[in-house]
Design a protein around this motif. Sequence first.
Motif, short mmCIF file in Angstrom:
data_model
loop_
_atom_site.label_atom_id
_atom_site.label_comp_id
_atom_site.label_asym_id
_atom_site.label_seq_id
_atom_site.Cartn_x
_atom_site.Cartn_y
_atom_site.Cartn_z
N UNK A 92 0.82 -1.20 0.00
CA UNK A 92 0.00 0.00 0.00
C UNK A 92 0.87 1.26 0.00
N UNK A 93 0.52 2.19 -0.85
CA UNK A 93 1.30 3.42 -0.93
C UNK A 93 0.64 4.52 -0.12
N UNK A 94 1.46 5.36 0.47
CA UNK A 94 0.93 6.56 1.12
C UNK A 94 1.67 7.77 0.56
N UNK A 95 1.13 8.93 0.88
CA UNK A 95 1.75 10.17 0.39
C UNK A 95 2.33 10.93 1.58
N UNK A 96 3.58 11.30 1.46
CA UNK A 96 4.20 12.08 2.54
C UNK A 96 4.67 13.43 2.02
N UNK A 97 4.44 14.44 2.81
CA UNK A 97 4.92 15.80 2.52
C UNK A 97 6.20 16.01 3.30
N UNK A 98 7.32 16.06 2.63
CA UNK A 98 8.58 16.24 3.35
C UNK A 98 9.35 17.41 2.76
N UNK A 99 9.70 18.35 3.59
CA UNK A 99 10.45 19.54 3.18
C UNK A 99 9.82 20.20 1.96
N UNK A 100 8.49 20.23 1.96
CA UNK A 100 7.77 20.92 0.89
C UNK A 100 7.60 20.11 -0.38
N UNK A 101 8.05 18.87 -0.38
CA UNK A 101 7.86 18.03 -1.56
C UNK A 101 6.96 16.86 -1.23
N UNK A 102 6.34 16.33 -2.25
CA UNK A 102 5.41 15.22 -2.04
C UNK A 102 6.02 13.92 -2.54
N UNK A 103 5.95 12.90 -1.72
CA UNK A 103 6.53 11.61 -2.08
C UNK A 103 5.47 10.52 -1.93
N UNK A 104 5.51 9.56 -2.85
CA UNK A 104 4.66 8.38 -2.72
C UNK A 104 5.56 7.24 -2.26
N UNK A 105 5.24 6.65 -1.14
CA UNK A 105 6.10 5.56 -0.65
C UNK A 105 5.24 4.42 -0.14
N UNK A 106 5.90 3.26 -0.04
CA UNK A 106 5.23 2.09 0.53
C UNK A 106 5.84 1.82 1.89
N UNK A 107 5.17 2.23 2.95
CA UNK A 107 5.83 2.16 4.26
C UNK A 107 6.01 0.74 4.79
N UNK A 108 5.15 -0.17 4.41
CA UNK A 108 5.26 -1.58 4.81
C UNK A 108 5.54 -1.71 6.31
N UNK A 109 4.81 -0.98 7.09
CA UNK A 109 4.91 -1.15 8.55
C UNK A 109 6.15 -0.52 9.17
N UNK A 110 6.88 0.26 8.37
CA UNK A 110 8.10 0.81 8.94
C UNK A 110 7.87 2.15 9.64
N UNK A 111 8.88 2.55 10.40
CA UNK A 111 8.82 3.83 11.09
C UNK A 111 9.16 4.95 10.11
N UNK A 112 8.73 6.15 10.48
CA UNK A 112 9.01 7.30 9.62
C UNK A 112 10.51 7.46 9.39
N UNK A 113 11.32 7.22 10.42
CA UNK A 113 12.76 7.40 10.29
C UNK A 113 13.34 6.50 9.18
#
Lengths: 751, 150
Positions: B1-22
Amino acid sequence: MTTRFVKTQKEMEGRYEDVWALVDESDETTSWKPDADLSLVGQPAPRQDGAARAAGRVRFTVDVKLAGMLHAAVLRSPAAHGTVRSLDLAAALATPGVRGVIGPESELSLTTRAPLLQAEPAYAGAAIAVVAADTLEAALAGVAALALDLEVLPHLVDMQEGLNEQRFTTDPTDEARGDAEAALAAAAVTIEFALDTPAHVQTPLEPHAAVASWDGDELTAWVSTLGMFAAREELAKAFGLRKDAVRVRTEFVGGGFGAKQGAGFEALAAAELARITGRPVRLVNDRHAEQLDGGRRAATRQTVRLGADRDGTLTAIDADAVVAQGQGGWVMPVLIPAQTLYRCANVRALTFPVKTNLRAQNAFRAPGVMEGTAAFEQAIDELALALNMDPLELRRLNHADVDQVSGLPYSSKQLLACYDRAAELAGWATRDELRKPQPDGLLRGMGCATQIWWGGGGPPSHATVRLDADGNATVITGIQDIGTGTLTSAQIVAAEELGLPLSQVRVVGGDTGPNVYGPVSGGSQTTPSVMPAVRSAAAKVRKTLLQLAGDVFEIAVEDLDLRDGRIRSSDGAIDAEVTEVTGKLGDATIDGSGSRGPNPDGFVVHTFGCQIAQVAVDVGLGEVRVERIVAVHDVGRIVNPLTASSQVEGGVLQGMAFALSEEFIVDPTTGVPVNAHLDDYKIPTIADMPEIIIDYPHVPDANLPTTGTKGLGEPPIIPTAAAIANAFAHATDRRAAALPLTRARVLETLA
Amino acid sequence: MEITLEVNGRTYSIAPAGRRLLAVLRDDLELLGTKLACGEGACGACGVLLDGRPVNACLLFAEAAEGHEIVTIEGLSTGRAAAVQAAFVAEDALQCGFCTPGQVVSATVLLERTPHPTREEIHETMAGNLCRCGAYPKIERAILRAAGEA
Ligand code: FES
Ligand code: FES
């Protein structure tokens, strides 16, 4: 240039060995005079890479990413002692994403450090197997699939039990001069003091880490180590490679404090797995592994007996130390303070290195000497009490004018000046006022302690300097920057010698590739070893530059001077930018290389110091608050007072925590450490910080080549705990039988 | 499953797969300034801003950061943050530098909320950011300097 071999002594944390030092006779050998007119050395300068660090742009080993890189996870022993009944390597290898597995029985290509992995782990946290996989998650799944079945065996973690059973890692040592027993029996005044000191974990925030990558038979390893050249040596030996087939890169290290020596398990295991899988491999300790297996200062049980004349003259020192070595490691010089700190003819020092089911202890900033000082300097205060003498006065009275073991003079010793300055800064003369009832109800006291350590450095150490057409110089060193600011000190020394502003000098290190050797960042030896080599290399470049300037300006070189980036003639006719000469180089460069000359014969090189602590004790809560530490250390010439004071502050804070809060606790029933995490192993926070006042005698060591500098890494941690414990005793009239002075221990001591 | 993250003003699509933000920041987005030192929420080396609030990215699941504005040390280079960084360099409030990005994040937020902090306020706010090298005396001075008080 004539190159010669000179036999000299090399010292590392008190262990001396004779070495042949390669000496280039054209090297600069004269020291800057104590009153030399230096424009940069001795002035505070921010780190050359400070902005990159503050912006999070510097890359540590844990930040290295390579294409196709695998991640390794380690299976560690959950028990203090056991034997592997079964381990399913095949199941781990069959786990999705897993590319390689090694266990105790695996055939390895590396030949030393055998066995790398333990079939009979002898401490909790010992590595049993390593799995490399596409992701860390897959590697961890592989570790789970190993389904370790461990038969638990009996363990021993109590050092007294080990002593009773005579379980030693190496034979106990008995060192003596004179007859301490007879002198004790004859002494007018005697005291005895016993102290247990805790195991103390280095806890660098960047854990042990390595990334290994093969290209055919050539290995590149990024290693978070204090000694990249030692790591190169170890890797070359382990894999049977030529030295120059191994390149170790260690540009930035997130702290080490002694723990990260050589290649370490991490680099060896990563390189082995990289060889097996044909892919780069990264192995990074998680925090729990770091605390369990990163290393520690060994716990000790020490007893000190002192005898003195009525006037305070020390006549007998009889000290013994039981050291909980764990599985081994070299025996730290715990009783060096007893043997060398004061003038005394009759000394006996007995050391018992006990084998326990913990990891082999390893170096932690001033190993041995710090925990030895914690006990010995409290004993000296007890003697002062028995004599009804001022503790600082007793120390001055017994000042050692020459090295007590060899009888040789010190290359330089400003300890008496340290006492005077520390006393003045701390208000020692009126310290008993602190014992009057205080409005806040706290008990206050002040205590002092003396510091001794080596820190003279020595050869081999090399540097090269290159000056380009644009007037910018690059200094190439073999230094790995562990946070001490040594690269910036090298920048200052080179700029001073070159007569260039700091902005035109850049220092590189952190790579064995250029093959410019630098020592391990330990034993307070980097600055005194590397700075003379840097100065020497820079001096050669300066000389060549002035010669070229003579050609360009058609003037005798003796009439030219180079300072602040300008070339000037003595008659004032010439006043030119350096680039007026270097600009004519085109693509050529001016190069110079320098090495560290031998230490002077007939001297013992040491650093000295005195710290004075003021504490406030809440007798209801058992809380000890350190209000102020005054630290005055004799380390010769200070190159960069800004980073020097950072070293002192860091040492003081680690010493304070050893006195008050840090203790690696092992459950005696299971033999397993119970606080191997960052939330329960209590390193200090900013809120624990006392006021720290720092000064130095500022007397360069005229006998040391060629910058008069000594090391400052270890000295500041050495006397802090003893000074705090002495201040606690001054405040409360009680002395705890063990450190750290946690609330429970304080309440027990005061009860 | 992909989610969208806003980081430093940019938008990223990532698959977190249960991982921590770090882990996502460091491994997927290659934002390596934020450090992993404990993974236990005990040290602050992994500090990032979530809608302007400092959080420990080693504890937060990446999914939980969706819909929030994330700022890492790489996104902090202007205004107050730049002043904090300059003060850290000038006062030598960093030794090995491993804790430094986290310290800078916390110090920047502290000064945004309390432009003229007392020593006690500095200690209270910064106590969650461990520094094993012991740069604390200079971190305090750097914060006072950035506040224009030293
Ligand atoms: S790494 Fe997140 S708090 Fe330590
Ligand atoms: S500077 Fe090294 S941990 Fe803070």
